[in-house]
Write a protein that holds these residues in place. Structure first.
Motif, PDB file in Angstrom:
ATOM      1  N   ASP A 264       0.842  -1.305   0.203  1.00  0.00           N
ATOM      2  CA  ASP A 264      -0.010   0.036   0.106  1.00  0.00           C
ATOM      3  C   ASP A 264       0.954   1.238   0.087  1.00  0.00           C
ATOM      4  O   ASP A 264       2.009   1.245   0.079  1.00  0.00           O
ATOM      5  N   GLU A 265       0.200   2.442   0.196  1.00  0.00           N
ATOM      6  CA  GLU A 265       0.795   3.625   0.016  1.00  0.00           C
ATOM      7  C   GLU A 265       1.959   3.882   1.065  1.00  0.00           C
ATOM      8  O   GLU A 265       3.036   4.146   0.785  1.00  0.00           O
ATOM      9  N   ALA A 266       1.708   3.393   2.334  1.00  0.00           N
ATOM     10  CA  ALA A 266       2.468   3.711   3.377  1.00  0.00           C
ATOM     11  C   ALA A 266       3.934   2.832   3.133  1.00  0.00           C
ATOM     12  O   ALA A 266       4.976   3.031   3.322  1.00  0.00           O
ATOM     13  N   TYR A 267       3.593   1.645   2.606  1.00  0.00           N
ATOM     14  CA  TYR A 267       4.749   0.718   2.324  1.00  0.00           C
ATOM     15  C   TYR A 267       5.687   1.237   1.377  1.00  0.00           C
ATOM     16  O   TYR A 267       6.864   1.213   1.374  1.00  0.00           O
ATOM     17  N   LEU A 268       4.948   1.564   0.162  1.00  0.00           N
ATOM     18  CA  LEU A 268       5.574   2.284  -0.927  1.00  0.00           C
ATOM     19  C   LEU A 268       6.560   3.532  -0.389  1.00  0.00           C
ATOM     20  O   LEU A 268       7.610   3.867  -0.965  1.00  0.00           O
ATOM     21  N   ARG A 269       5.759   4.176   0.222  1.00  0.00           N
ATOM     22  CA  ARG A 269       6.559   5.673   0.875  1.00  0.00           C
ATOM     23  C   ARG A 269       7.817   5.028   1.648  1.00  0.00           C
ATOM     24  O   ARG A 269       8.842   5.627   1.738  1.00  0.00           O
ATOM     25  N   ASP A 270       7.661   4.024   2.285  1.00  0.00           N
ATOM     26  CA  ASP A 270       8.889   3.487   3.206  1.00  0.00           C
ATOM     27  C   ASP A 270       9.802   3.181   2.194  1.00  0.00           C
ATOM     28  O   ASP A 270      11.132   3.409   2.407  1.00  0.00           O
ATOM     29  N   VAL A 271       9.331   2.244   1.247  1.00  0.00           N
ATOM     30  CA  VAL A 271      10.546   2.007   0.323  1.00  0.00           C
ATOM     31  C   VAL A 271      11.329   2.892  -0.396  1.00  0.00           C
ATOM     32  O   VAL A 271      12.364   3.192  -0.560  1.00  0.00           O
ATOM     33  N   SER A 272      10.391   4.060  -0.708  1.00  0.00           N
ATOM     34  CA  SER A 272      11.113   5.376  -1.434  1.00  0.00           C
ATOM     35  C   SER A 272      12.040   5.878  -0.740  1.00  0.00           C
ATOM     36  O   SER A 272      13.028   6.330  -0.892  1.00  0.00           O
ATOM     37  N   GLN A 273      11.979   6.088   0.695  1.00  0.00           N
ATOM     38  CA  GLN A 273      12.369   6.692   1.641  1.00  0.00           C
ATOM     39  C   GLN A 273      13.931   5.855   2.115  1.00  0.00           C
ATOM     40  O   GLN A 273      15.093   6.273   2.336  1.00  0.00           O
ATOM     41  N   ARG A 274      13.590   4.465   1.760  1.00  0.00           N
ATOM     42  CA  ARG A 274      15.062   3.618   1.919  1.00  0.00           C
ATOM     43  C   ARG A 274      15.681   4.051   1.020  1.00  0.00           C
ATOM     44  O   ARG A 274      17.201   3.735   0.866  1.00  0.00           O
ATOM     45  N   VAL A 275      15.145   4.211  -0.316  1.00  0.00           N
ATOM     46  CA  VAL A 275      16.118   4.426  -1.482  1.00  0.00           C
ATOM     47  C   VAL A 275      16.695   5.531  -1.258  1.00  0.00           C
ATOM     48  O   VAL A 275      18.053   5.955  -1.709  1.00  0.00           O
ATOM     49  N   ASP A 276      16.090   6.705  -0.929  1.00  0.00           N
ATOM     50  CA  ASP A 276      16.696   7.838  -0.595  1.00  0.00           C
ATOM     51  C   ASP A 276      17.956   7.916   0.352  1.00  0.00           C
ATOM     52  O   ASP A 276      18.995   8.665   0.244  1.00  0.00           O
ATOM     53  N   LYS A 277      17.809   7.309   1.384  1.00  0.00           N
ATOM     54  CA  LYS A 277      18.888   6.829   2.306  1.00  0.00           C
ATOM     55  C   LYS A 277      19.873   6.380   1.579  1.00  0.00           C
ATOM     56  O   LYS A 277      21.404   6.681   1.884  1.00  0.00           O
ATOM     57  N   ILE A 278      19.830   5.270   0.672  1.00  0.00           N
ATOM     58  CA  ILE A 278      21.036   4.745  -0.058  1.00  0.00           C
ATOM     59  C   ILE A 278      21.642   5.665  -1.061  1.00  0.00           C
ATOM     60  O   ILE A 278      22.721   5.762  -1.122  1.00  0.00           O
ATOM     61  N   ILE A 279      20.846   6.428  -1.573  1.00  0.00           N
ATOM     62  CA  ILE A 279      21.443   7.623  -2.526  1.00  0.00           C
ATOM     63  C   ILE A 279      22.172   8.690  -1.651  1.00  0.00           C
ATOM     64  O   ILE A 279      23.111   9.097  -2.106  1.00  0.00           O
ATOM     65  N   ALA A 280      21.741   8.918  -0.323  1.00  0.00           N
ATOM     66  CA  ALA A 280      22.278   9.922   0.376  1.00  0.00           C
ATOM     67  C   ALA A 280      23.491   9.278   0.925  1.00  0.00           C
ATOM     68  O   ALA A 280      24.286  10.111   1.584  1.00  0.00           O
ATOM     69  N   GLY A 281      23.402   8.080   1.158  1.00  0.00           N
ATOM     70  CA  GLY A 281      24.949   7.213   1.780  1.00  0.00           C
ATOM     71  C   GLY A 281      24.735   7.386   3.061  1.00  0.00           C
ATOM     72  O   GLY A 281      25.807   7.476   4.006  1.00  0.00           O
ATOM     73  N   VAL A 282      23.575   7.292   3.596  1.00  0.00           N
ATOM     74  CA  VAL A 282      23.459   7.263   5.155  1.00  0.00           C
ATOM     75  C   VAL A 282      23.004   5.688   5.506  1.00  0.00           C
ATOM     76  O   VAL A 282      22.576   5.056   4.848  1.00  0.00           O
TER      77      VAL A 282
END
Length: 282
Positions: A264-282
């Motif tokens: 659902d939306e909450a899950y997808l938002r969480d996945v998207s934020q995990r990718v953000d963290k990968i991209i940011a190197g945190v």
């Protein structure tokens, strides 16, 4: 732009450390099947965009009308269909039966046409499958011969054929994968790199450095060696900081596509934020 005065760094020169410590310009995309199937096409695009994705990857569609529906919805919402996940398990280009090879070739041609229709610049191809009946050497030569037959169609549509390393008992080393691609001597045959698929026996950051500029698209998955299973991003054994560093060193700036279970939306938002963290190197 303002960068034109800077001397171009040649391929052989490693990027200076300062250049790869900063921002990593990469785009995130989501597998169409991860988006809730009960939504309309347009609403699926909207949801992908709302939770932070900048592209989607779809299965091939064979009817032009359906493809155009995708294209219109994608353009209306402002999020591209950036890749076609063709695959190739069902009719391998390495099959001993010429009829199966022929069916595979026709299906890849249809996928290339679909990419052209929807505006995607590549298809993902599983090039061959090694089995008890298909020797590794046969898989290698047969798949290359059949991909060569597909190059004119790729040229016609100006769509990349991106070979991916999957669990097909084939292209089991990054050196061989690079060599396999290089033997085509063609700019439209390149690599699709799946970060999670090599974790059982290798280190993704090593493969990234070896494949280098050949990598045009990326699948994001994570894998836990102990339980021998795919897990959510940043919950497995992938060293994401090392992977990020390697991608930056080879200058990868294209789409990274999440290939996980849907939700659902909450899950997808969480996945998207995990990718953000990968991209940011945190």
């Amino acid at each position: 732009g303002a960068g034109t005065a800077i001397t171009q760094v040649t391929e052989a020169t490693p990027h200076p450390a300062s250049a790869i410590e900063g921002e990593w310009k990469v785009r995130k995309s989501v597998l169409w099947g991860m988006l809730p199937g009960n939504l309309s096409m347009e609403d699926r695009f909207k949801l992908a965009k709302d939770v932070g994705f900048g592209g989607v990857e779809i299965d091939p569609v064979h009817e032009e009308a359906k493809a155009m529906e995708f294209r219109r919805a994608s353009e209306k919402v402002g999020i591209p269909v950036q890749s076609i996940i063709y695959g190739g398990w069902h009719a391998p280009l390495s099959d001993p039966d010429p009829k199966v090879q022929e069916a595979g070739i026709e299906d890849v041609k249809r996928a290339l046409q679909c990419a052209k229709w929807v505006g995607a610049d590549n298809i993902l191809l599983v090039p061959a499958i090694v089995t008890s009946k298909v020797r590794y050497q046969e898989a290698y030569t047969r798949s290359q011969a059949n991909i060569r037959k597909l190059i004119p169609t790729a040229e016609k549509h100006n769509v990349l054929i991106l070979v991916e390393e999957v669990w097909n008992k084939f292209l089991l080393s990054p050196i061989e994968f690079a060599h396999y691609i290089d033997e085509f001597k063609h700019p439209l045959v390149q690599a699709y790199f799946d970060v999670g698929n090599v974790v059982t026996y290798a280190y993704p950051e090593d493969w990234i450095r070896t494949l280098g500029k050949r990598i045009r698209k990326v699948h994001l998955k994570d894998f836990k060696r102990g339980n021998y299973q795919f897990v959510n991003l940043r919950e497995g054994d992938v060293d994401w900081k090392a992977v990020r560093q390697a991608f930056m060193e080879v200058g990868f700036q294209s789409f990274m596509n999440t290939e996980l279970g849907g939700g659902d939306e909450a899950y997808l938002r969480d996945v998207s934020q995990r990718v953000d963290k990968i991209i940011a190197g945190v």
